[in-house]
Motif scaffolding. Structure first.
Motif, short mmCIF file in Angstrom:
data_model
loop_
_atom_site.label_atom_id
_atom_site.label_comp_id
_atom_site.label_asym_id
_atom_site.label_seq_id
_atom_site.Cartn_x
_atom_site.Cartn_y
_atom_site.Cartn_z
N SER A 10 6.35 18.59 4.91
CA SER A 10 4.98 19.07 4.72
C SER A 10 4.18 18.14 3.81
O SER A 10 4.70 17.63 2.81
N PHE A 11 2.90 17.96 4.16
CA PHE A 11 2.01 17.14 3.34
C PHE A 11 1.70 17.78 1.99
O PHE A 11 1.20 17.12 1.09
N ARG A 12 1.96 19.08 1.84
CA ARG A 12 1.63 19.76 0.58
C ARG A 12 2.81 19.79 -0.38
O ARG A 12 2.70 20.26 -1.51
N SER A 13 3.93 19.25 0.03
CA SER A 13 5.14 19.34 -0.78
C SER A 13 5.38 18.07 -1.58
O SER A 13 5.57 16.99 -1.00
N PRO A 14 5.42 18.15 -2.92
CA PRO A 14 5.73 16.94 -3.70
C PRO A 14 7.13 16.41 -3.39
O PRO A 14 7.36 15.20 -3.40
N LEU A 117 7.45 8.07 10.09
CA LEU A 117 7.86 7.68 8.75
C LEU A 117 6.86 6.74 8.07
O LEU A 117 6.47 6.98 6.93
N PRO A 118 6.41 5.67 8.74
CA PRO A 118 5.43 4.82 8.05
C PRO A 118 4.12 5.52 7.75
O PRO A 118 3.53 5.32 6.68
N LEU A 119 3.65 6.39 8.68
CA LEU A 119 2.38 7.08 8.43
C LEU A 119 2.53 8.11 7.32
O LEU A 119 1.67 8.19 6.43
N LEU A 120 3.59 8.89 7.35
CA LEU A 120 3.79 9.90 6.31
C LEU A 120 3.99 9.24 4.95
O LEU A 120 3.52 9.76 3.94
N ARG A 121 4.66 8.12 4.93
CA ARG A 121 4.83 7.39 3.68
C ARG A 121 3.47 6.95 3.13
O ARG A 121 3.17 7.16 1.95
N ALA A 122 2.65 6.36 3.98
CA ALA A 122 1.37 5.82 3.52
C ALA A 122 0.43 6.93 3.06
O ALA A 122 -0.20 6.84 1.99
N ILE A 123 0.33 8.00 3.85
CA ILE A 123 -0.61 9.07 3.51
C ILE A 123 -0.11 9.88 2.32
O ILE A 123 -0.88 10.23 1.41
N HIS A 125 1.82 8.92 -0.08
CA HIS A 125 1.66 8.10 -1.28
C HIS A 125 0.21 8.14 -1.78
O HIS A 125 -0.03 8.30 -2.99
N MET A 126 -0.72 8.03 -0.85
CA MET A 126 -2.13 8.08 -1.23
C MET A 126 -2.48 9.43 -1.86
O MET A 126 -3.21 9.50 -2.85
N ILE A 127 -1.95 10.51 -1.30
CA ILE A 127 -2.28 11.85 -1.78
C ILE A 127 -1.60 12.17 -3.11
O ILE A 127 -2.21 12.75 -4.01
N TRP A 128 -0.32 11.79 -3.26
CA TRP A 128 0.50 12.28 -4.36
C TRP A 128 0.72 11.29 -5.50
O TRP A 128 1.11 11.70 -6.60
N SER A 129 0.50 10.02 -5.28
CA SER A 129 0.89 9.04 -6.30
C SER A 129 -0.03 9.03 -7.52
O SER A 129 0.34 8.50 -8.57
N GLY A 130 -1.24 9.56 -7.36
CA GLY A 130 -2.20 9.51 -8.46
C GLY A 130 -3.04 8.25 -8.46
O GLY A 130 -3.89 8.07 -9.34
N GLU A 131 -2.83 7.40 -7.48
CA GLU A 131 -3.58 6.14 -7.42
C GLU A 131 -4.96 6.32 -6.79
O GLU A 131 -5.80 5.44 -6.92
N THR A 132 -5.17 7.44 -6.10
CA THR A 132 -6.42 7.65 -5.37
C THR A 132 -7.02 8.99 -5.72
O THR A 132 -6.36 10.03 -5.61
N ASP A 133 -8.28 8.99 -6.17
CA ASP A 133 -9.03 10.23 -6.34
C ASP A 133 -9.83 10.49 -5.06
O ASP A 133 -10.22 9.56 -4.35
N ALA A 134 -10.08 11.75 -4.80
CA ALA A 134 -10.85 12.13 -3.62
C ALA A 134 -10.31 11.44 -2.37
O ALA A 134 -11.03 10.76 -1.64
N TRP A 135 -9.00 11.64 -2.13
CA TRP A 135 -8.33 10.97 -1.01
C TRP A 135 -8.95 11.30 0.34
O TRP A 135 -8.80 10.55 1.30
N HIS A 136 -9.67 12.44 0.39
CA HIS A 136 -10.24 12.91 1.66
C HIS A 136 -11.58 12.27 1.98
O HIS A 136 -12.13 12.48 3.05
N GLU A 137 -12.11 11.49 1.05
CA GLU A 137 -13.43 10.90 1.24
C GLU A 137 -13.32 9.41 1.55
O GLU A 137 -12.28 8.77 1.36
N ALA A 144 -4.98 3.95 4.70
CA ALA A 144 -3.57 4.33 4.66
C ALA A 144 -2.96 4.28 6.06
O ALA A 144 -1.86 3.76 6.25
N ALA A 145 -3.69 4.80 7.03
CA ALA A 145 -3.20 4.77 8.41
C ALA A 145 -3.03 3.33 8.89
O ALA A 145 -2.03 2.99 9.53
N ALA A 146 -4.00 2.49 8.58
CA ALA A 146 -3.93 1.09 9.02
C ALA A 146 -2.72 0.39 8.41
O ALA A 146 -2.08 -0.44 9.07
#
Length: 216
Positions: A10-14, A117-123, A125-137, A144-146
């Protein structure tokens, strides 16, 4: 013989975020095939699931997921925004969810194309790593997909056109998850045996080696 595992994720699970690099290593280093099976979070499937939970459940989760990330050499910060919108007054989750359905459909589509696996890893990481604010914008999701070799605009078009089919596939993943032996994520099922949680990965690897899995 290639050893297959189904991973309900799940995308919501750390903890789902934390296990992905190890699954990538598993496919890279061992004669293994990882079948990613995206599911909706329990908070969406059962919106009142956490309403009656002991408050210690949440405080421990917050401490443990950060500690688990540190132990794994990864960074973690609760997403901004949370992929699942919560009503904090009632500790429930409204039916209207602006983010998680799109994310999960994208994950299912990527799984069907062999790019999960590559897409879930990229997205994740963007959502959970803390490196990106407002990941949805902006272009955060597209970049991340690219990086995973995927075209977000093309995938979004398919998600829009085939939402019902993708939702049916996700529902089947959820049914197979329960049949596999647990309702939580990440759930790794190998040869009929469930391993719940990223902290069971070493036991999963041990069992696969025990049953003859060889290095590549």
């Amino acid at each position: 013989m290639t050893h297959e595992i189904d991973v309900f994720w799940s995308f919501r699970s750390p903890y789902s975020y934390l296990v992905v690099p190890r699954l990538i290593e598993l496919e890279r280093d061992w004669d293994a095939q990882v079948n990613m099976r995206p599911v909706l979070p329990i908070a969406v499937r059962q919106p009142d699931f956490f309403a009656n939970a002991d408050p210690l459940w949440t405080t421990y989760l917050m401490r443990d997921c950060v500690r688990s990330a540190e132990f794994a050499g990864m960074t973690l910060r609760w997403p901004r925004p949370d992929p699942v919108v919560m009503d904090f007054a009632t500790r429930t989750y409204p039916k209207e969810q602006p983010y998680i359905h799109r994310l999960t459909r994208l994950g299912q589509l990527a799984a069907e194309r062999g790019r999960a696996l590559p897409l879930l890893r990229a997205i994740s990481h963007m959502i959970w790593s803390g490196e990106t604010d407002a990941w949805h914008e902006g272009d955060h999701l597209a970049r991340a997909a690219a990086s995973a070799g995927c075209d977000l605009a093309e995938m979004d078009a398919v998600v829009s056109a085939e939402a019902d089919r993708l939702d049916a596939a996700i529902k089947q993943n959820e049914a197979d998850q329960r049949a596999g032996g647990h309702y939580g994520v990440p759930l790794m099922v190998y040869d009929g045996e469930p391993f719940f949680g990223q902290d069971r990965y070493d036991q999963l690897l041990w069992r696969m080696q025990q049953k003859g899995m060889a290095r590549r």
